[in-house]
Design an enzyme around this catalytic site. Structure first.
Site, PDB file in Angstrom:
ATOM      1  N   GLU A 179       6.316   9.102   1.248  1.00 57.41           N
ATOM      2  CA  GLU A 179       7.443  10.208   0.466  1.00 57.41           C
ATOM      3  C   GLU A 179       7.362  11.536   0.903  1.00 57.41           C
ATOM      4  OE1 GLU A 179       5.644  10.121  -3.600  1.00 57.41           O
ATOM      5  OE2 GLU A 179       5.111   8.075  -3.597  1.00 57.41           O
TER       6      GLU A 179
ATOM      7  N   ASN B  54      -1.512   3.522  -2.293  1.00 62.47           N
ATOM      8  CA  ASN B  54      -0.619   4.965  -2.106  1.00 62.47           C
ATOM      9  C   ASN B  54      -1.297   6.110  -2.629  1.00 62.47           C
ATOM     10  OD1 ASN B  54       1.837   5.878  -0.849  1.00 62.47           O
ATOM     11  ND2 ASN B  54       2.681   6.067  -2.874  1.00 62.47           N
TER      12      ASN B  54
ATOM     13  N   ASP C 142       8.569  15.024   2.171  1.00 65.77           N
ATOM     14  CA  ASP C 142       9.344  15.964   2.048  1.00 65.77           C
ATOM     15  C   ASP C 142       8.652  17.167   2.137  1.00 65.77           C
ATOM     16  OD1 ASP C 142       8.024  16.344  -0.460  1.00 65.77           O
ATOM     17  OD2 ASP C 142       9.778  15.563  -1.676  1.00 65.77           O
TER      18      ASP C 142
ATOM     19  N   HIS D 243       4.218  14.814   0.547  1.00 67.87           N
ATOM     20  CA  HIS D 243       4.782  15.890  -0.138  1.00 67.87           C
ATOM     21  C   HIS D 243       4.066  17.385   0.419  1.00 67.87           C
ATOM     22  CE1 HIS D 243       6.953  13.087  -2.701  1.00 67.87           C
ATOM     23  NE2 HIS D 243       5.878  12.719  -3.165  1.00 67.87           N
TER      24      HIS D 243
ATOM     25  N   GLU E   7      -2.236   6.828  -6.665  1.00 71.20           N
ATOM     26  CA  GLU E   7      -2.801   7.953  -6.789  1.00 71.20           C
ATOM     27  C   GLU E   7      -4.071   7.561  -7.770  1.00 71.20           C
ATOM     28  OE1 GLU E   7       0.031  10.708  -8.595  1.00 71.20           O
ATOM     29  OE2 GLU E   7       1.139  10.816  -6.811  1.00 71.20           O
TER      30      GLU E   7
HETATM   31  C1  XIL Z   1       8.695  11.035  -9.050  1.00 70.07           C
HETATM   32  C2  XIL Z   1      10.394  10.737  -8.708  1.00 70.07           C
HETATM   33  O1  XIL Z   1      10.982  11.551  -7.628  1.00 70.07           O
HETATM   34  C3  XIL Z   1      11.019  11.446 -10.216  1.00 70.07           C
HETATM   35  O2  XIL Z   1      12.351  11.087 -10.262  1.00 70.07           O
HETATM   36  C4  XIL Z   1      10.439  11.175 -11.506  1.00 70.07           C
HETATM   37  O3  XIL Z   1      10.659  12.010 -12.636  1.00 70.07           O
HETATM   38  C5  XIL Z   1       8.610  11.342 -11.277  1.00 70.07           C
HETATM   39  O4  XIL Z   1       8.436  10.600 -10.198  1.00 70.07           O
HETATM   40  N1  XIL Z   1       4.397  10.671  -6.278  1.00 70.07           N
HETATM   41  C6  XIL Z   1       4.989   9.617  -6.491  1.00 70.07           C
HETATM   42  C7  XIL Z   1       6.413   9.303  -6.991  1.00 70.07           C
HETATM   43  O5  XIL Z   1       4.258   8.442  -6.143  1.00 70.07           O
HETATM   44  O6  XIL Z   1       6.511   8.181  -7.675  1.00 70.07           O
HETATM   45  C8  XIL Z   1       6.908  10.354  -7.719  1.00 70.07           C
HETATM   46  O7  XIL Z   1       8.344  10.614  -7.877  1.00 70.07           O
HETATM   47  C9  XIL Z   1       6.621  11.825  -6.978  1.00 70.07           C
HETATM   48  C10 XIL Z   1       5.221  11.878  -6.651  1.00 70.07           C
END
Ligand code: XIL
Length: 355
Positions: free
Chosen positions: A263, A198, A265, A234, A150
């Site tokens: 990631e 990423n 979901d 996400h 990010e």
């Molecule tokens: C999140 C985790 O899922 C949580 O457990 C933690 O509290 C915060 O981070 N993008 C990312 C991940 O790259 O590392 C993040 O993970 C979610 C958003």
């Protein structure tokens, strides 16, 4: 006679159903030459249902938080690899690959780092040492790293951060130069690891994904060691623009880098009891299907990973303050949801024939 053949037909159908239910994401992904992974929480590995579902369904894991600075670096002098090592041991015991996440990010820093008022010189040393120590510790065990997470904002500009310009590692106001520097350090630390950029919200076609594309193109042209782009995925709505995701994957892989969906979901609005509309679960399954298909249709898309696999443990609940949930392929009791079946079906259908 007629009756008898009906009976045998029922037996055959029942046998086929049991073969189908014996399928796993992992088996189907392996047939499609794809890694299917999930983020994991090391503390849950001792829960039988968690561990057995994980080992049966997935061939890749990524520590959800265990390799972030706030876990690994409780103080400046310490590298606490215990949680990460636990995940690596589980993966080795079950023949799974491990993705590393993440070496550089501007979130979730321990206080000593966030409030340390370090100079550019000190930060440069700290970051170089961190990347080197962590990657060398996991060399040969972690096959791919999110080197940086990010780093761009929604306009495609480099985000203000401790590593870029606050005060940064000496490359502030030079755009992606600091990103290039961390990739070079990472490559030196473990030349065999695949190195990924990423990012969130750059999955489809927008200013951020245009900027990622331009950066990767520039890095490839100048032989900066980058092997792939991680698209977080996400998904917060059910009207996902799958064609735009397909087009973005196509243009990135055309540069010669891999794409990992890192990631995934698909969160749903939940009521105060945590319940969702039944039709949302069906629509959610179609979103999963579309994204898996987008990846399978591009030979350079080599991994699909969800951010957790059971609704029992998902970051979405706390992240949305309870407004959203049920984002993953398995429910809280480890039962497969419609989303699971859609993913399984697409994996079984496999990749299109090469042309
Ligand atoms: C999140 C985790 O899922 C949580 O457990 C933690 O509290 C915060 O981070 N993008 C990312 C991940 O790259 O590392 C993040 O993970 C979610 C958003």
């Amino acid at each position: 006679m007629f009756r008898h053949s009906w009976r045998s037909a029922i037996v055959v159908v029942a046998a086929m159903a049991s073969v189908c239910s014996a399928q796993s994401l992992r088996e189907e992904a392996e047939n499609a030459d794809l890694l299917i992974g999930t983020a994991v929480r090391p503390s849950q590995l001792s829960e039988t249902a968690y561990a057995s579902t994980l080992a049966r369904q997935y061939n890749m894991v990524e520590p959800e938080d265990a390799l972030k600075w706030w876990v690994l670096r409780p103080d400046r002098a310490t590298y606490d690899f215990r949680q990460g090592d636990k995940v690596v041991r589980f993966a080795e015991a079950h023949g799974m690959k491990v993705r590393g996440h993440c070496l550089v990010w501007d979130h979730y820093h321990p206080d000593w780092l966030a409030q340390g008022h370090f100079t550019t010189k000190q930060l440069t040393r700290l970051l170089h040492e961190h990347i080197t120590r962590v990657m060398k510790h996991y060399a040969g065990q972690v096959f791919a790293w999110d080197v940086i997470n990010e780093a761009l904002d929604e306009n495609g500009s480099v985000r203000n951060s401790i590593w870029y310009n606050q005060p940064g590692i000496g490359l502030s106001r030079q755009g992606t130069a600091y990103i290039e520097q961390v990739f070079r350090w990472a490559h030196k630390a473990d030349p065999r690891a695949l190195l990924f950029y990423n990012e969130a919200e750059g999955e489809g076609l927008n200013r951020k994904s245009d900027a990622i594309y331009a950066m990767v193109k520039d890095f490839r042209r100048r032989r900066v060691p980058i092997d792939g782009v991680g698209l977080q995925m996400h998904v917060p709505n059910l009207d996902t623009d799958v064609p735009a995701i397909t087009a973005n994957i196509a243009r990135l892989t055309a540069l010669g880098v891999q794409v990992h969906i890192t990631e995934l979901d698909v969160s749903l609005p939940v009521d105060s009891n945590g319940l969702v509309h039944a039709e949302d679960l069906t629509r959610q399954a179609e979103v999963y299907r579309g994204i898996v298909r987008a990846c399978l249709n591009s030979a350079g898309c080599t991994a699909i990973q969800t951010w957790g696999f059971t609704d029992k443990y998902s970051w979405i609940g706390s992240h949305s303050h309870g407004a959203r949930g049920q984002a993953l392929p398995f429910d809280r009791a480890y039962q497969p949801k419609a989303a699971y079946r859609a993913v399984l079906e697409e994996l079984s259908a496999g990749r299109p024939p090469a042309h």
